[in-house]
Structures are given as structure tokens and as C-alpha cells.
Design a protein around this motif. Structure first.
Motif, PDB file in Angstrom:
ATOM      1  N   GLU A 197       0.747  -1.793   0.219  1.00 16.16           N
ATOM      2  CA  GLU A 197      -0.171  -0.526   0.467  1.00 16.16           C
ATOM      3  C   GLU A 197       0.763   1.338   0.221  1.00 16.16           C
ATOM      4  OE1 GLU A 197      -2.569   0.269   3.596  1.00 16.16           O
ATOM      5  OE2 GLU A 197      -1.016   0.093   4.991  1.00 16.16           O
ATOM      6  N   ALA A 198       2.458   0.670  -0.020  1.00 11.93           N
ATOM      7  CA  ALA A 198       3.492   2.092   0.246  1.00 11.93           C
ATOM      8  C   ALA A 198       2.822   2.952  -1.012  1.00 11.93           C
ATOM      9  CB  ALA A 198       4.403   1.611   0.604  1.00 11.93           C
ATOM     10  N   LEU A 199       3.044   2.090  -2.171  1.00  8.65           N
ATOM     11  CA  LEU A 199       2.567   2.482  -3.526  1.00  8.65           C
ATOM     12  C   LEU A 199       1.687   3.488  -4.141  1.00  8.65           C
ATOM     13  CD1 LEU A 199       4.029   2.340  -7.041  1.00  8.65           C
ATOM     14  CD2 LEU A 199       1.845   0.586  -6.884  1.00  8.65           C
ATOM     15  N   PHE A 200       0.332   3.959  -2.817  1.00  6.77           N
ATOM     16  CA  PHE A 200      -0.459   4.798  -3.095  1.00  6.77           C
ATOM     17  C   PHE A 200       0.018   5.604  -3.057  1.00  6.77           C
ATOM     18  CE2 PHE A 200      -5.119   6.025  -3.239  1.00  6.77           C
ATOM     19  CZ  PHE A 200      -4.822   6.865  -2.367  1.00  6.77           C
ATOM     20  N   PRO A 201       0.513   6.393  -1.977  1.00  9.90           N
ATOM     21  CA  PRO A 201       0.928   8.061  -2.009  1.00  9.90           C
ATOM     22  C   PRO A 201       2.038   8.490  -2.944  1.00  9.90           C
ATOM     23  CG  PRO A 201       1.692   6.874  -0.731  1.00  9.90           C
ATOM     24  CD  PRO A 201       0.499   5.839  -0.542  1.00  9.90           C
ATOM     25  N   LYS A 202       2.142   7.330  -3.851  1.00  9.08           N
ATOM     26  CA  LYS A 202       3.179   7.593  -4.852  1.00  9.08           C
ATOM     27  C   LYS A 202       2.238   7.845  -5.748  1.00  9.08           C
ATOM     28  CE  LYS A 202       6.664   4.503  -3.055  1.00  9.08           C
ATOM     29  NZ  LYS A 202       7.881   3.793  -3.884  1.00  9.08           N
ATOM     30  N   LEU A 203       1.382   7.504  -6.261  1.00  7.74           N
ATOM     31  CA  LEU A 203       0.492   7.530  -6.962  1.00  7.74           C
ATOM     32  C   LEU A 203      -0.341   8.393  -7.373  1.00  7.74           C
ATOM     33  CD1 LEU A 203      -0.413   3.356  -7.543  1.00  7.74           C
ATOM     34  CD2 LEU A 203       0.771   5.185  -9.194  1.00  7.74           C
ATOM     35  N   ALA A 204      -1.055   8.868  -6.471  1.00  2.78           N
ATOM     36  CA  ALA A 204      -1.848  10.287  -5.771  1.00  2.78           C
ATOM     37  C   ALA A 204      -0.746  11.179  -6.472  1.00  2.78           C
ATOM     38  CB  ALA A 204      -2.311   9.410  -4.192  1.00  2.78           C
ATOM     39  N   GLU A 205       0.210  11.403  -5.496  1.00  2.00           N
ATOM     40  CA  GLU A 205       1.102  12.830  -6.094  1.00  2.00           C
ATOM     41  C   GLU A 205       1.412  12.715  -7.404  1.00  2.00           C
ATOM     42  OE1 GLU A 205       4.232  11.908  -3.251  1.00  2.00           O
ATOM     43  OE2 GLU A 205       2.589  11.930  -1.266  1.00  2.00           O
ATOM     44  N   ILE A 206       1.479  11.932  -8.868  1.00  2.00           N
ATOM     45  CA  ILE A 206       1.512  12.220  -9.455  1.00  2.00           C
ATOM     46  C   ILE A 206       1.162  13.073 -10.156  1.00  2.00           C
ATOM     47  CG2 ILE A 206       1.590  10.969 -12.081  1.00  2.00           C
ATOM     48  CD1 ILE A 206       2.763   8.161 -10.885  1.00  2.00           C
ATOM     49  N   PRO A 207       1.857  14.166 -11.101  1.00  2.00           N
ATOM     50  CA  PRO A 207       0.898  15.465 -11.507  1.00  2.00           C
ATOM     51  C   PRO A 207       0.427  14.901 -12.435  1.00  2.00           C
ATOM     52  CG  PRO A 207       3.221  15.785 -11.418  1.00  2.00           C
ATOM     53  CD  PRO A 207       2.897  14.193 -10.825  1.00  2.00           C
ATOM     54  N   GLY A 208      -1.008  15.976 -12.102  1.00  2.00           N
ATOM     55  CA  GLY A 208      -2.345  15.313 -13.847  1.00  2.00           C
ATOM     56  C   GLY A 208      -3.008  14.498 -12.884  1.00  2.00           C
ATOM     57  N   VAL A 209      -2.709  14.222 -11.728  1.00  2.00           N
ATOM     58  CA  VAL A 209      -4.088  13.241 -10.612  1.00  2.00           C
ATOM     59  C   VAL A 209      -4.301  13.839  -9.864  1.00  2.00           C
ATOM     60  CG1 VAL A 209      -4.180  11.238  -9.700  1.00  2.00           C
ATOM     61  CG2 VAL A 209      -2.134  11.322 -11.302  1.00  2.00           C
TER      62      VAL A 209
END
Lengths: 855, 222
Positions: free
Chosen positions: A90-102
Motif C-alpha cells: 500500500e506504500a505505492l498509493f501515496p506515490k500514485l496520488a502525488e503524480i502530477p495530473g492525478v
């Protein structure tokens, strides 16, 4: 005529009346004269259209439903990051949420769980209501309203069911629902039923925290849905997402995900479609047979119309109109029947007719007018094409010769050796071609070419065999042999009808028998133990945890136990999961553990993990013996080397087998899906089962089965899956017999003067029957022998090309010799009986009067 | 010898239509008689009764002393096979057999084969002027030639009785005359009893006696 009547205008001029009368004589009249045959031709087209239409509708509805069900999972998401099996950290989640454009990200836990005591599974989805609000607002709003009452998604132990789940499980708000995690029961309270548009398949929705905690998925996610900002560069965002993904995790659009779901079943649906097309082809062939024989029977009548002034073009048009009428009537009945069959089939068996591809999908049927029209045109067109040959023959009847007393239709059958050779050549070329987008289309084309080539070769075959027949012997046999030789053209139609239907039956019989025998032998190899204990079928939520494994291994009477873990993973750059089967195995024992087809004699690379790839993995990913590839396991990627290729009938997407200890070392995953147990000799199974129950003492369900029972159930499922095929085979044979019946009864009508003369000469009824039976048996024998040869060839194409390209598995060829021999004898006898029965008029009293010219 | 004694035949049960009533006729071996009459008067019915294809309601129908009316269907069929020959208006040759094999058909039915049978066929074909066309198929012949073959076939097995039903109906006058001549000659040569059913006075004139069948019965005309 009075002046009054003379002045009254006529609605239809006498010229048009005359034309209608002529049209009636040439078109509808012949159909009315033989209502039975007309009806059968109509029904043949109706059957073909009905089968084709129903299969098309079922396929279309199934694909629509799968796509729709798939899309409903993603809501408003633009992308989904997902991984099969154990999911991802689940540590992947914040990385994905912070991607520009998301703009929004919603984490999801998704797990198929077993429902103890119910013999079925259910998909559970855990969402974060606050985050999911931005991607599935209607869904969350519906559940949020109940939060104030303490029954919303956030309520403890609460679960919301989709309407399909509530209906199929017969649960309502306030009821309890038990699910299984490992071997334990976990109880939820049904807090509500989701709105109708939410999820189309049976689903249980709960809070993600609840899901992670209660389903033992702490720290894991299965999917993250992402919604982009309106002005975001989609390609750039996707690239950015790709960069942060660990091995074994993919990013897809909802469309790609639903396409993948549909593609899984494409081969199965294509095969169903091929079967339906066979039915349509057989129906059209029957129309050809009946029309061809009708022309022969009506020869003198057609000649009379020519003599009266009907032009060749008008005769051709009349014949084609006759065929169009039969075709359109049959097509109209067929589309009506097809829609009915589709509705009944979907309601009774689901969208996969019981094969299991669309488990849990409850489709509704909505047929468009354009679909009705398309199949109506298809059915009518098939009949029209089938009528063209006989129509041309009718138009070319020489009036003068045909009107002469004692005239007989042209005797010699036209030989089409060159055309047959062309078809055979085309068939060979098609065999060499690869499948098209996973569909074995060239294989089916090859089969069609082989059949058509055989049909065109029939006149030569018939002529040769008739020449071998002994013309001496009793008078009835002399006459029968002379008749067969003299009417080869008519005889070839009957032979072709038997050949086409019987060869398809033989092909399917050999293919299905080979498959069944291969499946049985395969199960013997992969089920060597005395007993199997399994936590769940297609339900990763149910498994044998370490405690259960200790208990099982420590039970008295256990000599050896192999624990096996099935885990789906994604290879880099792929979207279709590969199944990893982790079990005790090494290079020395591999051939005893799994049915290895080929192995590598060279020593394995030192730094590569030895694995054994299934035939599907070979076909789909090129995992041939000696191939080295990157294998993502746990949080790392290791090199794997294919040591052998094995046959796997269970996983059409492909699988690899590796050593379990290595798997545990790399992934840390110690749970098992199933266990294979060897018992000490003399151990009673019932006693052991009792000890197992006492030892495990768990609240969940698990299956204990001996190999014989597993094999039996699997083969029963196999037989059910092929039930439709068996039905089509029987229909095909009946159509072949009808070809002989139609031919004989037509000939009896045409030869009634001859039969009357024979009765006058002192030929008894029994001798006439014997004569007809001999003719029928001769036609049947040629058709059956040719059908055996052609059917055998087609079966090889089905086994080595179509099945391999469609489902990526091989099978050994097994021929049901005894069954085919019995069937051949029965069919020849049936042909003889059919001919004698159909020609019963020849044994009646009417033919006696037929010698009178004016009768 | 054919001896018909007071035969009657009705169709449609006891209250049905009486077609023949009290018909009697005797034809001795070597005799050749004609039966004429209007259409619908019962000529076909009478012919079918004589041929054993049907049985009379009353009376006797004796062929060589055996009453056909008392025999079952199979027995009547065998009598037809061994003791009768037929010539039809539409020839009815088997289209896929050569004319020699067509002529030999009654011999084959009576299990007669071998050189004697072949000689018989040759002799008959020669008698009708078609020995040189022995291997031809019927469709290669004219109407008159086909009827000659039919005549030869009717006599191949030396029947006691020859029945000819409108044998010249499909022929032109010249061919008709030739056929009638051949038919009479062969019947006389084999000393068979012959019955010719015809509408044609000219055809009837080629026989020894002419009977007229009317609703009143069968009467000798000449």
C-alpha cells in the motif's frame, strides 16, 4: 359478357393473371406438391439460422455483460493500477496520488472469497468511501445515507451487497453473511443493498480498513483507481505512473481491462460460432439436396413449361424465387427460435453455457431490429445460394428430349476433380497459416475447404465405386446396380449429404474422445496422491495457513504431503496473468510430478531459477525449453530458465511450475492452496478423514477428495460442456439420413412407371423393398466410408491446429474404433431402411396404375 | 387357357360403384382377342383383374385351370412372373439397362440364365428386327423401336398369356401397324393367349375376335 361487366375495370389485367398463374406453376406449385419435403427444407434453414442467431446473441450479450461488469468496477476512473495474486504494497498509493495530473486516487482491496456452507464464491471489494466519492459518487452516496443510522460502509462488520448478490444469496438488510478467510469464518452484517446500476455482477462492498483487517490483507492493495485532471496529458501521466510501478504491477485503462476480460473467452466463443455456422451450412446443403432432387423429379413438368413459352431466364428466376421463399420462411422461423433459445440458454446456463467463463454474470437479452434483419438475410441468402445450382439445371432442361415418352434425366454425374483439387490445395495452404488474433480462423477455413473438396470429389468416387458393383445375381440386384450406375448424378447428392454430416460427426467424435482420454490420462498424472485437501476453488481468500499445514503433516498415517500454492503474477509488459504453481519439484523428479512433454538435456544456468512452462505459456509467451526470462516474485525480479514444457489443461492463460521452497524464500508467502497427501498402506480413508476434521477444528470449509472422485467430477463437467456438440452431431446425422430419404422418395416418384412395370412383371413387394434397401445401403456405405476418411482428416485439424491455436493445449489422438464401427453399421442400416421406407410407395398399389400413360 | 366366369367388381364398398358385372370370357392358347370400349367403362379394371393385380368381388378367373381370385397376393405375383407377359402404352423399359438386358428381365426374374437364355433373347431381338442394337440403351431408340423391345420382353419367358394395353397409343400409324404385326406374329408363334386392349378399330382388326366392353357387359362384336 354483359355491357355492365364489360365496362367494369378489372383490378388485375389478364396478362398479369397469366403471369401469376405461370409463376404459381413454376414456383409455389412444386412446393405445395411436396409439402413434407418443403417443410423439412424450411426447418433445416430454420435450425441453422436459429443456432447461428442464438450463438451470436449469447456471445454478444456475454461480451457486453463482461465489458459492462468490468467497467462498473472502475466507475469514473481514467486509469487503474492493479496486480493479480497478492496485490502490492500500500506504500505505492501515496506515490500514485502525488503524480502530477492525478486529480483523485482511490485505493481498492479486491478478493474472491469462499462462502462456507454455500458451495460458492463472492467477490469482495474494499474501498475508502471518502476517496471513492470522487470516482463512484452514486455508489458512495447511497451507502453514506445510512452512515447516520450506523449502517453505512463505515459501520463495523458491515457489508453492502449488489442486487445480483442479494438476489442469488437470498439475503436482505440485517442478515448475516459468513465469508471464509484461510480456514476460518468471518461474519459480516448486511447493511444494505447497492443501487441497481452500481455493480452488475454479484459483489460485496465494504470499508477498505475493514477489508484489510478482516480479510488479512494488512498493508496490501489490489488496485488503485485514478482520475486525471481535465487538462492532464494522458500519455505523460501514464508514463509517470509506469516509472513508479514495482515489478508485477500494471497500469491499464478501464477499456483495456474489459477487453482483456472478453479476450479470455474469445476462443471458446469462436468455437461456438463455428459450430453454429456448421449447422447453417448443413441446413443450406439440405436445401440444395431437396431442390436438386425436385428438379430431377419435375423434369417433364419443367420441359412442358419451356415448351409453353417460359424462357430460360424466367425459369431460372422462378427456381430462385422458390428457393428464396423456402429460405425466407426458414429464416423467419429461425430468428424467432434463435431469440427464444438464446433467452432460455442464458437463463438456464448463463452466458457461457455452463463452461464457467462468465461465472456470476447474469445477463439480460435485448435484441435489436438490425440483428434480426441481418440473420434473416443470412438465412435467406444461404438458401438462395444453395438453390442456384439446381435452378441452373432446371433452366437447362432440354424441352424436346424431356417431353419424349421414355425420356430419363441425364445420367452421368459431372466430375469436378479439378475443383476438388483446388479446394484441397487451399485447405493445405490455410493449415500453414497462424491464428488471427487468437482465433483459429485459418483452421476453420481449412476444414471448410476439405469438406467442399470432398463434396466435389463425390461424383468421381461414386462413379468408381458403382463400377465395382457386381451387376449379376438376382434380378432385383441387377436392376439396383443398373439404377445406381445410371443415376450417378442424383446418387451423388445423397452420398454428399451422408458424407458431410457423418464426417462432421466422426471429426467431433474423434476430437472429443481424444480430448477426454487425454484429460483422463493427464489427471492420472497430476493426481498421484491418495488424498487431496483443498481450501477453495478460484477463491484466493481461502487457503491452508501454516497452522493447518502443521496439523495435516502431523496426522497419523501421513507418509508424505506436498503443499502447493497457486499464485497469479504479471510479467513485465504483459496484461494477461501467468499462474505460478509452487510445489516441491526439482529437475530429477519433474517428470514424475507433472506430465512433461519436452525437457532440456542441457544443464540449467547456474544463476537462473528452474521452471517448467505449460504449453499455453509456450504458445503465448514463447517459453520454450531453454528460454530464460525475468520473473517478478515478491518485491524482486529473478532470472528463470525453462527446463521443460508440460501439458496443463486447467490454465489456458499459461502457467509455470517452480520449487515451493524457493518460492517461499523469495516471496515470504507460506500459505498453500491445496495439499497432496500420501498415506501409509492400509490407512482407511474414512478414518483419516475423521482424524483430519478433529485435527483441524476450523470453522471454514475445505474439500477432501480422492483422485477418483476429482476425476469423475471433472469428466462430468467435460461431458456437460460438450453436450451441445453431441446434440449437433445427432442433428447432422439425421440430416444426412434425410438426404437419402429425400433422394429415394424423389426417385420413386420419378420411377413410378418403372416400379409399376416391375410389379406387372412379377416382382414382389419384398423384392422392390430389397432393391431400394440395396440402393440405400450402397449410397450409405459410400457416404460412410468417405465420411470416415474425411472426418478423420478433419479431426486431426481440430486436434493439432484449431485446439492448439484456440486453447494452447495438445492432446493425444485416440480413435473410438468400436464406437465408430457401430455407428457406421447403424448408419448404413439406417440408410437402407430409410430408402426402403421412403420408397414404400413403390411397394404400394398406386404404382401399378402408374403404367397407364394417362394415369 | 384363360377362362373368366361371371366376374364382378365394385369400388367403394357394398354401396359403391359397380364397374364390372357378370363378365365372362374365354381365350384359348394361340387365340388373340381385342377388347374395345369407351373411356371409363372398366377396361383397366378388367385388365388388372386378369393380371392378378386385383381380385374380383364375385366369379372365377382361371388361368390354366388355376383360379387367380383364390390366390393370395404373393401367389398371384408369382403367376404373373411365370405365366404372363405385358406390353404397355408407354413402353416402360428400364432406362439404364441395355435392350438385351431389358428383354432378358423376365428370364432373370424366373432365374433363367446362361446360353439358353441368351439365345432366347437374341432370337426375340432378331424377330423384332433389333438384334444389331442389342447393347443400345432405350434412350437411343425411337418410340417404335422401344415398343418392339417391349414386345420381345413380354414374350421372353414364353408366357401363357400376353396382355397388351394400348401398345400403339404413342406411335405413328406406320409404326403402330408394324408393332401390331410383330405382336400378333410372336403371340401366334409361341401359342400364347393374347388380349389387346385398345381404342383403335384398326388395331382391333388385327386380332381374331373383338369384344366390346360396355356398362351392360362384355359382348362379342365380331
Amino acid at each position: 359478357m354483359t355491357a355492365a361487366t364489360a365496362a367494369r375495370p378489372r383490378l388485375i389485367s389478364s396478362a398479369w393473371r397469366a403471369r401469376f398463374a405461370l409463376l404459381d406453376a413454376a414456383t409455389w406449385g412444386p412446393l405445395r406438391q411436396a409439402p413434407g419435403r418443403t417443410l423439412v427444407a424450411v426447418l433445416a434453414i430454420a435450425l441453422g439460422v436459429a443456432l447461428g442467431f442464438s450463438v451470436y446473441l449469447i456471445n454478444r450479450v456475454a461480451a457486453d455483460e463482461v465489458q459492462g461488469a468490468s467497467r462498473s468496477l472502475f466507475g469514473l476512473a481514467d486509469y487503474a493500477v492493479q496486480a493479480p495474486g497478492q496485490g502490492f504494497d500500500e506504500a505505492l498509493f501515496p506515490k500514485l496520488a502525488e503524480i502530477p495530473g492525478v486529480a483523485a486516487a482511490s485505493p481498492v482491496v479486491e478478493l474472491q472469497v469462499r462462502l462456507p456452507g454455500r458451495e460458492r464464491n463472492l467477490k469482495l471489494i474494499g474501498i475508502d468511501p471518502f476517496r471513492a466519492m470522487q470516482l463512484q459518487p452514486a455508489l458512495v452516496t447511497a451507502t453514506a445515507a445510512e452512515n447516520r443510522k450506523g449502517q453505512g460502509l463505515l459501520a463495523e462488520n458491515s457489508i453492502w451487497l449488489s442486487p445480483a448478490a442479494a438476489q442469488s444469496l437470498e439475503l436482505d438488510v440485517g442478515d448475516d453473511l459468513d465469508v471464509q478467510v484461510a480456514l476460518d469464518r468471518v461474519r459480516f452484517r448486511v447493511a444494505g443493498v447497492l443501487p441497481p446500476g452500481a455493480y452488475r455482477q454479484p459483489v460485496g462492498l465494504l470499508d477498505i480498513g475493514e477489508a484489510q483487517w478482516r480479510l488479512r490483507r494488512l498493508g496490501r492493495l489490489d488496485r488503485v483507481d485514478l482520475r486525471l485532471e481535465p487538462q492532464a496529458d494522458r500519455a505523460a501521466v501514464r508514463e509517470a505512473i509506469q516509472k513508479v510501478l514495482p515489478p508485477g504491477v500494471q497500469v491499464v485503462t478501464p477499456g483495456e481491462a474489459s477487453d482483456d476480460a472478453v479476450r479470455l473467452t474469445r476462443a471458446y466463443r469462436s468455437n461456438l460460432t463455428a459450430l453454429a455456422l456448421v449447422a447453417l451450412f448443413t441446413g443450406a446443403f439440405l436445401v440444395y439436396a431437396t431442390q436438386s432432387l425436385a428438379v430431377a423429379r419435375r423434369r417433364r413438368e419443367i420441359a412442358l413449361l419451356h415448351a409453353m413459352g417460359m424462357t430460360v431466364r424466367e425459369q431460372l428466376a422462378a427456381s430462385l424465387l422458390s428457393g428464396t421463399f423456402v429460405g425466407s420462411l426458414g429464416a423467419a422461423v429461425g430468428i424467432f427460435l434463435g431469440a427464444l433459445v438464446a433467452r432460455a440458454g442464458l437463463a438456464a446456463f448463463g452466458a457461457d453455457l455452463g463452461a464457467g467463463y462468465f461465472r456470476g454474470v447474469a445477463p439480460e437479452l435485448d435484441v435489436q431490429i438490425v440483428e434480426y434483419l441481418a440473420f434473416f438475410v443470412l438465412g435467406t441468402g444461404a438458401a438462395l445460394i444453395a438453390t442456384y445450382g439446381p435452378a441452373r439445371e432446371a433452366a437447362s432442361v432440354p424441352a424436346a428430349a424431356a417431353l419424349k415418352a421414355g425420356d430419363e434425366a441425364p445420367v452421368a454425374a459431372r466430375r469436378h476433380g479439378r475443383i476438388a483439387a483446388l479446394f484441397f490445395g487451399a485447405g493445405l495452404v490455410a493449415l500453414a497459416l497462424p491464428s488471427i488474433d487468437g482465433v483459429a480462423l485459418p483452421g476453420y477455413v481449412s476444414i471448410a475447404c476439405l469438406l467442399l473438396g470432398a463434396v466435389f470429389l463425390t461424383p468421381s468416387l461414386a462413379g468408381t465405386v458403382f463400377g465395382w458393383l457386381d451387376p449379376s445375381g438376382p434380378a432385383w440386384r441387377q436392376i439396383a446396380v443398373a439404377q445406381l450406375r445410371g443415376t450417378a448424378r442424383r446418387a451423388t447428392v445423397s452420398i454428399a449429404a451422408v458424407l458431410v454430416s457423418f464426417s462432421l460427426m466422426v471429426a467431433m467424435a474423434i476430437m472429443v474422445f481424444s480430448f477426454r482420454m487425454s484429460l483422463e490420462a493427464w489427471m492420472q498424472r497430476i493426481l498421484p496422491a491418495d488424498l487431496y485437501v483443498r481450501a477453495g476453488v478460484a477463491a484466493p481468500g481461502a487457503y491452508l495457513d501454516e497452522e493447518a499445514q502443521r496439523v495435516i503433516a502431523g496426522l497419523p498415517g501421513v507418509v508424505r504431503v506436498d503443499f502447493v500454492r497457486f499464485e497469479d503474477i504479471l510479467l513485465p509488459g504483459e496484461r494477461m496473468p501467468l499462474t505460478v504453481i509452487a510445489r516441491p519439484i526439482d529437475e530429477a523428479s519433474a517428470g514424475q510430478v507433472i506430465p512433461v512433454r519436452r525437457s532440456d538435456d542441457e544443464p540449467a544456468p547456474a544463476d537462473a531459477l528452474p521452471v517448467w512452462a505449460s504449453e499455453a505459456a509456450l504458445d503465448l509467451r514463447g517459453f520454450d525449453v531453454g528460454h530464460v526470462f525475468d520473473l517478478p516474485l515478491g518485491n524482486q525480479v529473478v532470472k528463470a530458465s525453462v527446463r521443460g514444457v508440460w501439458r496443463d489443461y486447467e490454465r489456458p492463460g499459461g502457467s509455470i511450475v517452480m520449487d515451493r521452497d524457493t518460492f517461499v524464500e523469495l516471496t515470504g508467502e507460506r500459505s498453500a492452496t491445496t495439499s497432496a497427501i500420501w498415506l501409509r498402506e492400509g490407512t482407511e480413508l474414512d478414518e483419516f478423514g475423521e482424524r483430519l476434521r478433529e485435527g483441524l477444528q476450523r470453522s471454514g470449509d475445505y474439500d477432501v477428495a480422492v483422485p477418483g472422485v476429482i476425476r469423475q467430477k471433472s469428466l462430468a463437467l467435460f461431458d456437460r460442456t460438450f453436450a451441445v456438440t453431441y446434440l449437433l452431431e445427432a442433428v447432422a446425422v439425421l440430416i444426412g439420413l434425410f438426404g437419402i430419404s429425400a433422394s429415394t422418395s424423389s426417385q420413386v416418384l420419378a420411377r413410378r412407371g418403372e416400379f409399376g412395370m416391375l410389379r406387372h412383371l412379377g416382382v414382389t413387394r419384398r423384392e422392390v423393398g430389397r432393391m431400394l434397401a440395396f440402393e440405400g445401403a450402397a449410397l450409405g456405405t459410400i457416404g460412410v466410408v468417405a465420411g470416415l476418411l474425411v472426418g478423420g482428416a478433419i479431426s486431426l485439424i481440430l486436434i493439432f491446429v484449431v485446439n492448439r491455436q484456440s486453447f494452447h493445449w495438445t492432446m493425444d489422438v485416440h480413435v473410438p474404433w468400436f464406437g465408430l464401427a457401430v455407428l457406421s453399421v447403424v448408419l448404413v442400416a439406417a440408410a437402407a431402411g430409410t430408402a426402403a421406407f421412403s420408397g414404400r410407395r413403390a411397394m404400394g398399389d398406386d404404382v401399378v396404375r402408374a403404367v397407364k400413360e394417362d394415369w | 387357357m384363360l377362362d373368366i366366369r361371371q366376374i364382378s367388381k365394385s369400388y367403394g364398398g357394398p354401396a359403391g360403384r359397380k364397374v364390372l358385372d357378370g363378365i365372362s370370357l374365354t381365350v384359348m392358347p394361340g387365340e388373340y382377342v381385342a377388347i374395345v370400349g369407351e373411356s371409363g367403362v372398366g377396361k383397366s379394371t378388367l385388365l388388372n383383374l386378369i393380371a392378378g393385380l386385383d381380385v374380383p368381388d364375385h366369379g372365377e378367373l382361371l388361368l390354366e385351370g388355376r383360379d387367380l381370385a383364390r390366390l393370395d397376393e404373393n401367389a398371384r405375383t408369382l403367376v404373373r412372373r411365370t405365366r404372363m407377359g405385358f406390353v404397355f402404352q408407354a413402353f416402360h423399359l428400364l432406362p439404364h439397362l441395355s435392350i438385351a438386358r431389358n428383354v432378358a428381365l423376365p428370364l432373370a426374374l424366373n432365374a433363367q440364365a446362361g446360353p439358353a437364355a441368351e439365345q432366347r433373347v437374341f432370337d426375340l431381338l432378331e424377330a423384332v428386327g433389333l438384334a444389331h442394337r442389342a447393347q443400345s440403351l432405350p434412350r437411343e431408340l425411337s418410340g417404335g423401336e422401344m415398343q418392339r423391345v417391349a414386345v420381345a420382353r413380354a414374350l421372353a419367358h414364353r408366357p401363357a398369356l400376353v396382355l397388351a394395353d394400348e401398345p400403339t397409343g404413342n406411335l405413328d400409324p406406320d409404326n403402330a401397324a408394324a408393332i401390331l404385326e410383330v405382336l400378333r406374329a410372336q403371340i401366334k408363334r409361341d401359342n400364347a393367349a393374347g388380349i389387346l386392349v385398345t381404342h383403335s378399330a384398326a388395331a382391333a382388326a388385327t386380332t381374331d375376335r373383338v369384344y366390346e366392353l360396355t356398362r351392360a357387359g362384355l359382348t362379342l362384336r365380331s
